[in-house]
Motif scaffolding. Structure first.
Motif, mmCIF file in Angstrom:
data_model
loop_
_atom_site.group_PDB
_atom_site.id
_atom_site.type_symbol
_atom_site.label_atom_id
_atom_site.label_comp_id
_atom_site.label_asym_id
_atom_site.label_seq_id
_atom_site.Cartn_x
_atom_site.Cartn_y
_atom_site.Cartn_z
ATOM 1 N N UNK A 1 0.823 -1.215 0.000
ATOM 2 C CA UNK A 1 0.000 0.000 0.000
ATOM 3 C C UNK A 1 0.857 1.266 0.000
ATOM 4 N N UNK A 2 2.179 1.084 -0.132
ATOM 5 C CA UNK A 2 3.134 2.191 -0.114
ATOM 6 C C UNK A 2 3.110 2.933 1.225
ATOM 7 N N UNK A 3 2.985 2.162 2.293
ATOM 8 C CA UNK A 3 3.189 2.689 3.638
ATOM 9 C C UNK A 3 4.608 2.353 4.073
ATOM 10 N N UNK A 4 5.271 3.315 4.663
ATOM 11 C CA UNK A 4 6.545 3.043 5.319
ATOM 12 C C UNK A 4 6.213 2.525 6.711
ATOM 13 N N UNK A 5 6.592 1.279 6.978
ATOM 14 C CA UNK A 5 6.297 0.654 8.267
ATOM 15 C C UNK A 5 7.570 0.701 9.104
ATOM 16 N N UNK A 6 7.506 1.390 10.232
ATOM 17 C CA UNK A 6 8.684 1.580 11.080
ATOM 18 C C UNK A 6 8.408 1.068 12.478
ATOM 19 N N UNK B 1 2.672 3.413 10.502
ATOM 20 C CA UNK B 1 2.402 3.214 9.087
ATOM 21 C C UNK B 1 2.239 4.599 8.470
ATOM 22 N N UNK B 2 3.231 5.037 7.683
ATOM 23 C CA UNK B 2 3.233 6.397 7.146
ATOM 24 C C UNK B 2 3.262 6.334 5.628
ATOM 25 N N UNK B 3 2.254 6.916 4.988
ATOM 26 C CA UNK B 3 2.167 6.862 3.537
ATOM 27 C C UNK B 3 3.314 7.647 2.905
ATOM 28 N N UNK B 4 4.049 6.988 2.020
ATOM 29 C CA UNK B 4 5.258 7.622 1.470
ATOM 30 C C UNK B 4 4.926 8.740 0.477
ATOM 31 N N UNK B 5 3.705 8.777 -0.039
ATOM 32 C CA UNK B 5 3.314 9.839 -0.954
ATOM 33 C C UNK B 5 2.886 11.099 -0.196
ATOM 34 N N UNK B 6 2.239 10.914 0.959
ATOM 35 C CA UNK B 6 1.826 12.064 1.775
ATOM 36 C C UNK B 6 2.987 12.618 2.602
ATOM 37 N N UNK B 7 3.957 11.755 2.939
ATOM 38 C CA UNK B 7 5.129 12.167 3.724
ATOM 39 C C UNK B 7 4.723 12.876 5.022
ATOM 40 N N UNK B 8 3.755 12.270 5.710
ATOM 41 C CA UNK B 8 3.259 12.914 6.923
ATOM 42 C C UNK B 8 2.927 11.860 7.969
ATOM 43 N N UNK B 9 3.353 12.137 9.216
ATOM 44 C CA UNK B 9 2.981 11.272 10.326
ATOM 45 C C UNK B 9 1.578 11.637 10.799
ATOM 46 N N UNK B 10 0.743 10.634 11.083
ATOM 47 C CA UNK B 10 -0.564 10.902 11.672
ATOM 48 C C UNK B 10 -0.761 9.992 12.880
ATOM 49 N N UNK B 11 -1.494 10.494 13.865
ATOM 50 C CA UNK B 11 -1.713 9.739 15.110
ATOM 51 C C UNK B 11 -2.512 8.464 14.851
ATOM 52 N N UNK B 12 -3.328 8.457 13.785
ATOM 53 C CA UNK B 12 -4.175 7.288 13.514
ATOM 54 C C UNK B 12 -3.371 6.107 12.982
ATOM 55 N N UNK B 13 -2.138 6.357 12.560
ATOM 56 C CA UNK B 13 -1.334 5.291 11.968
ATOM 57 C C UNK B 13 -0.308 4.725 12.940
ATOM 58 N N UNK B 14 -0.534 4.913 14.228
ATOM 59 C CA UNK B 14 0.387 4.412 15.252
ATOM 60 C C UNK B 14 -0.228 3.193 15.923
#
Length: 619
Positions: free
Chosen positions: A389-394, A403-416
Motif C-alpha cells: 500500500x506504499x506505507x513506510x512501516x517503522x 504506518x506512514x504513507x510515502x506519498x503524503x510524507x506525513x505522520x498521523x496519530x491514527x497510523x500508530x
C-alpha cells in the motif's frame, strides 16, 4: 567481483542546544566543512552532494578550519588534540599532530601565510595556544581569560593581530607575532560566543549570548560602536561571518533568525526568519562566495535567499545522529532511500541519475531530499520496510509501529500501533500483513491492526520475517533455532517445524522471489535454505571475523550482501559460496548498521557515522 564507491551522502553537523557550531570554508570558495562525531565532513558548496569524510580522529571532533593556502586542514577534538592534514590527496595524509592543552578545542585560526595556528578552548591550566603548524613551537601566549575561550580569529593582513572571546564575558586583543596580550574589553554582559576579523583587517566584531555585537578597530583593538544599537538580536548570537568585500556580515541567533548587516551603516539590511520551532534556532553561519549559509539546531543547512528572506533557496536535510536502518523503494522508476536514525528521524533520499560530476546525487536543490512532516517516533527507529500500500512501516524503541504513507510524507496519530513491549524488527508481505518481533512476543498485524499475538514463548525471539507471499512467518530465536509458523487467516499456526542456525540469528531475509531464506547469526555464519525443498540447507557462507548484523538480497536473487561488526561487507554468490566480494572499512569508524540494493549492480550502506554510501558492483 569488485566494488567501487560511487557517492557519499554525508551526515549533517552534530548540533547541541546553546552551543555555537563553527563552519569553515576553503579560501577558493568551493567547499565548506563541519564536524559530526569523529568525522570532518567536506562538502561542495554548489553541489553539497559531492562530499568527502575525514575519519582519522580517535575522539569527537569539535572544529575544523582550512589554511589560507587551501592545502591543509587543522581539526581539533574534545581531548585537546589537533591534527593537521593534507587536502590535495584523497588519502588526507597527516602532516602533524599536537596537544596544545588538555580539554575540548572550541575554535582554530590560521595566519594568512599558513604558518601559524591559534587554538582555543576548555583547557585545565590554559585556554589557548599559538604555535607554528610545522614544528608545534610556541609563537606567543594567549592569556587574559579566567574561563574557557569560545572563539579566536587572526587579522589576515600584517601586522598580525589576534582576538578572542570567552565565557568570562570578555574579549581580548593581542598584538604579534609573537602574540602578546594588549587589553581586554568588558562590553558584553554574557558569554562572548564569536569573534571575527573582516577580510581587509580594518575591523573585528564580537557577538555574545546577550544578543549584542560590538565593532572594534582591527589594528589597535579600540572600541568603535555597537552594531544594531542596544540589541542586535532578541536571542543569543552564536556565529558571525563577513562578506568577502568586508562591507557586510551575517549573524546567526537563537531567536531563530539570521541577519544581514551593512557594517558601515550599522543596520540590518535583511532578516531571514528560519521558523518557529526550537529546532530552528540558528547556531552557525558562513558567507562563502555568493552563498549565505545558516545552520539550524536540527542540523539542517539553509542556503539563504537575499530576495526572499522567509524561504531559503535550498535546505540540506539528512541525519545528524547514527543511522540504524534503511530500505530502497522505487516510485515512478526512481529509487528512493528511506533511512531511520537513533533520534527517531526518518529521511527520504532520491538517487537522481544524472550526468553531473556526482553521477548519482542527493537532489537537495529540488527538495527531493526530504523528511516526514509532523510528530514521529520519539526514540530510535530500529527497522523499516515498505508494504504494497506504499506505507513506510517503522518500528521504534518508543514501543510503537508506525504506518506512514510515502506519498503524503506525513505522520498521523491514527497510523500508530502501540505494542505491549519493545519491537525489535518488522517485516511486511502481501495481503496487508506485517510481522513485529518484540521482546518476548511475536505480533501479526493486518491492515495496520494487531490481529494475533504469540506470547509465553519457550524462546526469546530476536528477528522475524514474512514470506513475500504472506504464507509463512519465520522467527529467529536466541537459542539458535529458526521457528516456522504458517499464516492462516488472522492467526499464526505453529507447525512444529524448526531450522538449525549455527547461533542466535541477528538478521534474516527471504529472496525477492521467495525461493530462498538467508539467515545470519552471531557465530559469523550465513546460511541459505531452499523454501521449496522443505527449507533444506542450500549453502553455508563463511568469511566474517565478527558478528554479521545486516543482510539484504540482490534483485537478481543470486547474490546477497551482509555487513558485520568487523566493518566488512561481503557480497555472496548463491550458486558458488567460494565466489565472494569482500569490502573492508566500508564505513571507517563504525560497522554497517544496514544495507539495501538499488539494482543488481548498486548497493547502499549506512552506519553510525550518519552517512549513506552508494557502491557500484562488477561481477
Amino acid at each position: 567481483m569488485s566494488c567501487e564507491l560511487k557517492s557519499v551522502f554525508a551526515g549533517l553537523p552534530q548540533m547541541e542546544r546553546g552551543v555555537a557550531k563553527v563552519i569553515g570554508g576553503d579560501p577558493k570558495g568551493n567547499n565548506f566543512l563541519y564536524t559530526n562525531g569523529k568525522c570532518v565532513i567536506i562538502r561542495n558548496i554548489d553541489n553539497p552532494a559531492i562530499a568527502d569524510i575525514y575519519t582519522e580522529h580517535a575522539h569527537t571532533v569539535a572544529v575544523a578550519k582550512y589554511s589560507p593556502s587551501g592545502f591543509y586542514i587543522a581539526s581539533g577534538d574534545v581531548t585537546g588534540k589537533i591534527r593537521i592534514w593534507d587536502t590535495t590527496q584523497k588519502e588526507h595524509i597527516l602532516k602533524n599532530e599536537y596537544t596544545p592543552f588538555a580539554g575540548q578545542i572550541k575554535d582554530i585560526a590560521w595566519t594568512s601565510d599558513s604558518q601559524r595556528i591559534a587554538i582555543v578552548g576548555e583547557g585545565r591550566e590554559k585556554y589557548g595556544a599559538a604555535i607554528f603548524w610545522d614544528t608545534g613551537s610556541s609563537v606567543g601566549e594567549i592569556s587574559g581569560h579566567s574561563k574557557l575561550i569560545n572563539s579566536v580569529d587572526i587579522k589576515q593582513s600584517r601586522p598580525f593581530r589576534l582576538a578572542t572571546g570567552s565565557d568570562d564575558t570578555t574579549s581580548s586583543f593581542f598584538e604579534g607575532v609573537p602574540f602578546k596580550f594588549k587589553h581586554s574589553r568588558h562590553d558584553h554582559s554574557q558569554f562572548v560566543n564569536c569573534v571575527r576579523f573582516s577580510p581587509d583587517g580594518n575591523h573585528y566584531i564580537t557577538a555574545g549570548a546577550d544578543g549584542k555585537m560590538f565593532i572594534y578597530d582591527g589594528k589597535n583593538g579600540e572600541f568603535i560602536s555597537a552594531l544594531g544599537g542596544e540589541k542586535a538580536h532578541n536571542g543569543g548570537i552564536y556565529a558571525i561571518s563577513w562578506s568577502p568585500d568586508s562591507s557586510q556580515l551575517i549573524s546567526a541567533s537563537g531567536d531563530k533568525t539570521v541577519k544581514l548587516w551593512d557594517v558601515g551603516a550599522g543596520t540590518a539590511v535583511t532578516t531571514f526568519h528560519m521558523g518557529t520551532e526550537v529546532s530552528d534556532q540558528q547556531l552557525g553561519c558562513l558567507w562563502q562566495k555568493e552563498h549565505l549559509l545558516g545552520i539550524s539546531l536540527s542540523g539542517y543547512i539553509n542556503y539563504l535567499d537575499k530576495n526572499n528572506p522567509d524561504r531559503p533557496i535550498r535546505v540540506i536535510k539528512g541525519h545528524s545522529k547514527s543511522i540504524q536502518c534503511l530500505t530502497v523503494h522505487k516510485s515512478d522508476g526512481k529509487p528512493y532511500i528511506y533511512s531511520g536514525s537513533h533520534d527517531g528521524h526518518v529521511n527520504i533520499l532520491l538517487l537522481n541519475y544524472s550526468t553531473s560530476p556526482a553521477s548519482h546525487y542527493w537532489d537537495a536543490e529540488t527538495g527531493e531530499n526530504d523528511c516526514f512532516r509532523g510528530k514521529g517516533h520519539s526514540n530510535q527507529v530500529s527497522r523499516l520496510a515498505i508494504n504494497e500500500e506504499e506505507d513506510l512501516v517503522t518500528c521504534s524503541m518508543d514501543d510503537t509501529l508506525r504506518f506512514s504513507n510515502i506519498n503524503k510524507k506525513e505522520y498521523t496519530a491514527s497510523d500508530v500501533v502501540k505494542m505491549d513491549s519493545q519491537p525489535k524488527s518488522v517485516s511486511v508481505a502481501a495481503g496487508g500483513l506485517s510481522l513485529a518481533v518484540c521482546i518476548e512476543q511475536v505480533v501479526l498485524l493486518k491492515d495496520k491492526k494487531k490481529v494475533f499475538t504469540l506470547d509465553n514463548l519457550s524462546y526469546e525471539p530476536e528477528v522475524g520475517v514474512l514470506h513475500p507471499g504472506g504464507s509463512t512467518a519465520v522467527v529467529g530465536g536466541k537459542d539458535g533455532k529458526i521457528y516456522l509458523y504458517s499464516v492462516q487467516g488472522n492467526t499464526l499456526k505453529d507447525e512444529g517445524k524448526t531450522l538449525e542456525a549455527k547461533g542466535p540469528a541477528t538478521d534474516m531475509a527471504f529472496s525477492n522471489d521467495g525461493a530462498y531464506l538467508a539467515v545470519i547469526d552471531d557465530r559469523k555464519v550465513a546460511t541459505v535454505f531452499t523454501v521449496a525443498d522443505g527449507y533444506s540447507v542450500k549453502g553455508e557462507f563463511y568469511g566474517h571475523h565478527a558478528k554479521p548484523v545486516s543482510l539484504a538480497w540482490s534483485p537478481d536473487n543470486e547474490h546477497f550482501a551482509t555487513g558485520g561488526m568487523d566493518m566488512m561487507v561481503y557480497v555472496w554468490t548463491l550458486s558458488n559460496p567460494d565466489k565472494r566480494m569482500k569490502q573492508p572499512d566500508t564505513h571507517r569508524l563504525h560497522h554497517v548498521s544496514s544495507l539495501a540494493w538499488v539494482d543488481e549492480n548498486t548497493l547502499v550502506t549506512t552506519s553510525h557515522d550518519a552517512s549513506i554510501k552508494q557502491w557500484t558492483l562488477k561481477y
